[in-house]
Design a protein around this motif. Structure first.
Motif, PDB file in Angstrom:
ATOM      1  N   SER A 181      32.542   3.542   5.540  1.00 40.86           N
ATOM      2  CA  SER A 181      32.004   4.739   5.402  1.00 40.86           C
ATOM      3  C   SER A 181      31.142   4.675   4.001  1.00 40.86           C
ATOM      4  O   SER A 181      30.439   5.676   3.694  1.00 40.86           O
ATOM      5  N   LEU A 182      30.305   3.614   3.845  1.00 31.17           N
ATOM      6  CA  LEU A 182      29.893   3.047   2.432  1.00 31.17           C
ATOM      7  C   LEU A 182      28.167   3.432   3.335  1.00 31.17           C
ATOM      8  O   LEU A 182      27.886   4.456   3.495  1.00 31.17           O
ATOM      9  N   MET A 183      28.079   3.102   4.829  1.00 27.14           N
ATOM     10  CA  MET A 183      27.124   3.255   6.141  1.00 27.14           C
ATOM     11  C   MET A 183      27.076   4.568   5.608  1.00 27.14           C
ATOM     12  O   MET A 183      25.516   4.936   5.913  1.00 27.14           O
ATOM     13  N   MET A 184      27.931   5.090   6.414  1.00 23.28           N
ATOM     14  CA  MET A 184      27.629   6.690   6.756  1.00 23.28           C
ATOM     15  C   MET A 184      27.217   7.456   5.658  1.00 23.28           C
ATOM     16  O   MET A 184      26.266   8.457   5.437  1.00 23.28           O
ATOM     17  N   ASP A 185      27.416   7.177   4.565  1.00 26.24           N
ATOM     18  CA  ASP A 185      27.034   7.583   2.930  1.00 26.24           C
ATOM     19  C   ASP A 185      25.295   8.101   3.306  1.00 26.24           C
ATOM     20  O   ASP A 185      25.066   7.632   2.585  1.00 26.24           O
ATOM     21  N   VAL A 186      25.147   6.245   2.857  1.00 28.34           N
ATOM     22  CA  VAL A 186      23.684   6.194   3.200  1.00 28.34           C
ATOM     23  C   VAL A 186      23.058   6.852   4.234  1.00 28.34           C
ATOM     24  O   VAL A 186      21.422   7.392   3.758  1.00 28.34           O
ATOM     25  N   GLN A 187      23.947   6.910   5.311  1.00 34.90           N
ATOM     26  CA  GLN A 187      23.007   7.918   6.710  1.00 34.90           C
ATOM     27  C   GLN A 187      22.884   9.063   6.106  1.00 34.90           C
ATOM     28  O   GLN A 187      21.826   9.941   6.052  1.00 34.90           O
ATOM     29  N   ILE A 188      23.915  10.182   5.478  1.00 32.64           N
ATOM     30  CA  ILE A 188      23.814  10.792   4.677  1.00 32.64           C
ATOM     31  C   ILE A 188      22.816  11.436   3.995  1.00 32.64           C
ATOM     32  O   ILE A 188      21.962  12.016   3.810  1.00 32.64           O
ATOM     33  N   SER A 189      23.107  10.503   2.947  1.00 35.01           N
ATOM     34  CA  SER A 189      22.134  10.968   1.490  1.00 35.01           C
ATOM     35  C   SER A 189      20.515  10.355   2.230  1.00 35.01           C
ATOM     36  O   SER A 189      19.834  11.305   1.599  1.00 35.01           O
ATOM     37  N   PHE A 245      20.363  19.468   8.654  1.00 36.62           N
ATOM     38  CA  PHE A 245      21.027  19.030   8.354  1.00 36.62           C
ATOM     39  C   PHE A 245      22.095  18.560   8.385  1.00 36.62           C
ATOM     40  O   PHE A 245      23.108  18.049   8.464  1.00 36.62           O
ATOM     41  N   GLY A 246      21.534  18.628  10.218  1.00 39.60           N
ATOM     42  CA  GLY A 246      22.771  18.899  11.420  1.00 39.60           C
ATOM     43  C   GLY A 246      23.309  17.369  11.809  1.00 39.60           C
ATOM     44  O   GLY A 246      23.955  16.715  12.028  1.00 39.60           O
ATOM     45  N   PHE A 247      22.353  16.625  10.934  1.00 42.87           N
ATOM     46  CA  PHE A 247      23.308  14.275  10.959  1.00 42.87           C
ATOM     47  C   PHE A 247      23.926  13.956   9.926  1.00 42.87           C
ATOM     48  O   PHE A 247      25.539  13.898  10.941  1.00 42.87           O
ATOM     49  N   ALA A 248      23.297  14.855   9.145  1.00 45.11           N
ATOM     50  CA  ALA A 248      24.230  14.648   8.422  1.00 45.11           C
ATOM     51  C   ALA A 248      26.184  15.482   7.883  1.00 45.11           C
ATOM     52  O   ALA A 248      27.436  14.825   8.319  1.00 45.11           O
ATOM     53  N   GLU A 249      25.816  16.657   8.981  1.00 47.02           N
ATOM     54  CA  GLU A 249      27.184  17.279   9.545  1.00 47.02           C
ATOM     55  C   GLU A 249      27.830  16.963  10.197  1.00 47.02           C
ATOM     56  O   GLU A 249      29.332  16.391   9.956  1.00 47.02           O
ATOM     57  N   PHE A 250      26.616  15.989  11.498  1.00 49.03           N
ATOM     58  CA  PHE A 250      28.090  15.411  12.068  1.00 49.03           C
ATOM     59  C   PHE A 250      28.601  14.169  12.173  1.00 49.03           C
ATOM     60  O   PHE A 250      29.835  13.834  12.036  1.00 49.03           O
ATOM     61  N   LEU A 251      28.095  13.353  10.705  1.00 48.39           N
ATOM     62  CA  LEU A 251      28.905  12.357  10.507  1.00 48.39           C
ATOM     63  C   LEU A 251      29.984  12.630   9.196  1.00 48.39           C
ATOM     64  O   LEU A 251      30.546  11.660   8.755  1.00 48.39           O
TER      65      LEU A 251
END
Length: 137
Positions: free
Chosen positions: A119-127, A4-10
Protein backbone atom coordinates in the motif's frame (compact mmCIF):
# COMPACT_ATOMS: atom_id res chain seq x y z
CA UNK A 1 -5.98 18.78 -18.37
CA UNK A 2 -3.28 16.58 -16.85
CA UNK A 3 -3.32 12.81 -17.15
CA UNK A 4 -4.12 11.09 -13.89
CA UNK A 5 -4.64 7.64 -15.43
CA UNK A 6 -1.92 5.72 -13.59
CA UNK A 7 -3.02 7.06 -10.21
CA UNK A 8 -6.59 6.07 -10.98
CA UNK A 9 -5.45 2.60 -12.07
CA UNK A 10 -3.67 2.08 -8.74
CA UNK A 11 -6.80 3.04 -6.84
CA UNK A 12 -9.13 0.71 -8.74
CA UNK A 13 -10.51 -2.30 -6.94
CA UNK A 14 -8.99 -4.83 -9.34
CA UNK A 15 -5.54 -3.90 -8.06
CA UNK A 16 -6.41 -5.81 -4.89
CA UNK A 17 -5.85 -9.04 -6.85
CA UNK A 18 -2.31 -7.86 -7.61
CA UNK A 19 -1.77 -7.14 -3.91
CA UNK A 20 -3.18 -10.53 -3.02
CA UNK A 21 -0.82 -12.25 -5.45
CA UNK A 22 2.22 -10.39 -4.07
CA UNK A 23 1.27 -11.26 -0.50
CA UNK A 24 0.65 -14.92 -1.39
CA UNK A 25 4.10 -15.18 -2.97
CA UNK A 26 5.83 -13.99 0.20
CA UNK A 27 3.72 -15.62 2.90
CA UNK A 28 3.95 -19.36 3.47
CA UNK A 29 0.47 -20.53 4.39
CA UNK A 30 -1.03 -23.94 5.02
CA UNK A 31 -4.14 -24.81 3.01
CA UNK A 32 -6.35 -24.08 6.01
CA UNK A 33 -4.65 -20.76 6.73
CA UNK A 34 -4.91 -19.80 3.08
CA UNK A 35 -8.64 -20.46 2.98
CA UNK A 36 -9.27 -18.47 6.16
CA UNK A 37 -7.04 -15.49 5.36
CA UNK A 38 -8.34 -14.95 1.84
CA UNK A 39 -11.93 -15.04 3.03
CA UNK A 40 -11.14 -12.24 5.47
CA UNK A 41 -9.00 -10.46 2.89
CA UNK A 42 -11.94 -10.34 0.46
CA UNK A 43 -14.02 -8.52 3.09
CA UNK A 44 -11.10 -6.18 3.76
CA UNK A 45 -10.60 -5.54 0.03
CA UNK A 46 -14.26 -4.59 -0.39
CA UNK A 47 -13.96 -2.00 2.37
CA UNK A 48 -10.63 -0.74 1.05
CA UNK A 49 -12.12 -0.35 -2.44
CA UNK A 50 -14.73 2.02 -1.00
CA UNK A 51 -11.92 4.21 0.31
CA UNK A 52 -10.10 3.96 -3.01
CA UNK A 53 -13.30 4.96 -4.77
CA UNK A 54 -13.47 8.15 -2.73
CA UNK A 55 -9.82 8.90 -3.57
CA UNK A 56 -10.46 8.23 -7.25
CA UNK A 57 -13.40 10.65 -7.25
CA UNK A 58 -11.18 13.35 -5.74
CA UNK A 59 -8.44 12.66 -8.31
CA UNK A 60 -10.95 12.88 -11.14
CA UNK A 61 -12.24 16.18 -9.82
CA UNK A 62 -8.66 17.47 -9.52
CA UNK A 63 -7.91 16.33 -13.05
CA UNK A 64 -10.98 18.07 -14.49
CA UNK A 65 -10.29 21.32 -12.63
CA UNK A 66 -6.49 21.33 -12.83
CA UNK A 67 -6.05 23.99 -15.53
CA UNK A 68 -8.51 26.38 -13.88
CA UNK A 69 -8.04 25.37 -10.24
CA UNK A 70 -8.88 28.15 -7.79
CA UNK A 71 -7.32 28.50 -4.35
CA UNK A 72 -10.63 27.50 -2.78
CA UNK A 73 -10.92 24.39 -4.94
CA UNK A 74 -7.33 23.42 -4.16
CA UNK A 75 -7.98 23.85 -0.44
CA UNK A 76 -11.15 21.77 -0.60
CA UNK A 77 -9.53 19.01 -2.64
CA UNK A 78 -6.46 18.67 -0.43
CA UNK A 79 -8.60 18.72 2.72
CA UNK A 80 -10.76 15.92 1.36
CA UNK A 81 -7.68 14.00 0.12
CA UNK A 82 -6.11 14.21 3.59
CA UNK A 83 -9.36 13.08 5.18
CA UNK A 84 -9.32 9.96 3.00
CA UNK A 85 -5.66 9.32 3.87
CA UNK A 86 -6.51 8.32 7.45
CA UNK A 87 -9.24 5.88 6.43
CA UNK A 88 -6.93 3.02 5.32
CA UNK A 89 -5.14 3.11 8.70
CA UNK A 90 -8.47 2.92 10.51
CA UNK A 91 -9.50 -0.01 8.35
CA UNK A 92 -6.20 -1.81 8.98
CA UNK A 93 -6.67 -1.36 12.73
CA UNK A 94 -10.19 -2.71 12.48
CA UNK A 95 -9.11 -5.79 10.52
CA UNK A 96 -5.80 -6.45 12.32
CA UNK A 97 -7.56 -8.31 15.11
CA UNK A 98 -9.52 -10.36 12.62
CA UNK A 99 -6.38 -11.30 10.70
CA UNK A 100 -4.72 -12.29 13.99
CA UNK A 101 -7.63 -14.63 14.71
CA UNK A 102 -7.20 -16.54 11.45
CA UNK A 103 -3.39 -16.67 11.36
CA UNK A 104 -0.74 -17.45 13.99
CA UNK A 105 1.12 -14.41 15.40
CA UNK A 106 4.16 -14.17 13.13
CA UNK A 107 2.19 -14.97 10.01
CA UNK A 108 -0.46 -12.38 10.89
CA UNK A 109 2.27 -9.80 11.51
CA UNK A 110 3.98 -10.70 8.24
CA UNK A 111 0.70 -10.50 6.37
CA UNK A 112 -0.02 -7.04 7.78
CA UNK A 113 3.54 -5.89 7.05
CA UNK A 114 3.30 -7.04 3.44
CA UNK A 115 -0.10 -5.45 2.93
CA UNK A 116 1.14 -2.15 4.37
CA UNK A 117 4.37 -2.16 2.32
CA UNK A 118 2.47 -2.74 -0.90
CA UNK A 119 0.00 0.00 0.00
CA UNK A 120 2.85 2.41 0.78
CA UNK A 121 4.48 1.68 -2.57
CA UNK A 122 1.19 2.37 -4.31
CA UNK A 123 0.77 5.62 -2.36
CA UNK A 124 4.23 6.75 -3.41
CA UNK A 125 3.43 5.99 -7.05
CA UNK A 126 0.15 7.87 -6.85
CA UNK A 127 1.63 10.90 -5.08
CA UNK A 128 4.69 11.15 -7.28
CA UNK A 129 2.58 11.00 -10.42
CA UNK A 130 0.28 13.84 -9.47
CA UNK A 131 1.12 17.30 -10.71
CA UNK A 132 1.45 19.92 -8.01
CA UNK A 133 -1.52 22.26 -7.65
CA UNK A 134 0.55 25.37 -8.22
CA UNK A 135 1.05 25.98 -11.92
CA UNK A 136 4.67 26.22 -12.94
CA UNK A 137 5.66 29.75 -13.81
Amino acid sequence: MKSFGFAEFLLRGDVSSIKKDLIARHLRLTDGESTRIWQVYEQYAVEMSKISGAKTAILQEYSRAYDTLTAEQADDLIRRWLDTAVEPAKLRQQFAGIFRKVLPGKKAATFLQLERRISLMMDVQISSGLPLAQNEA
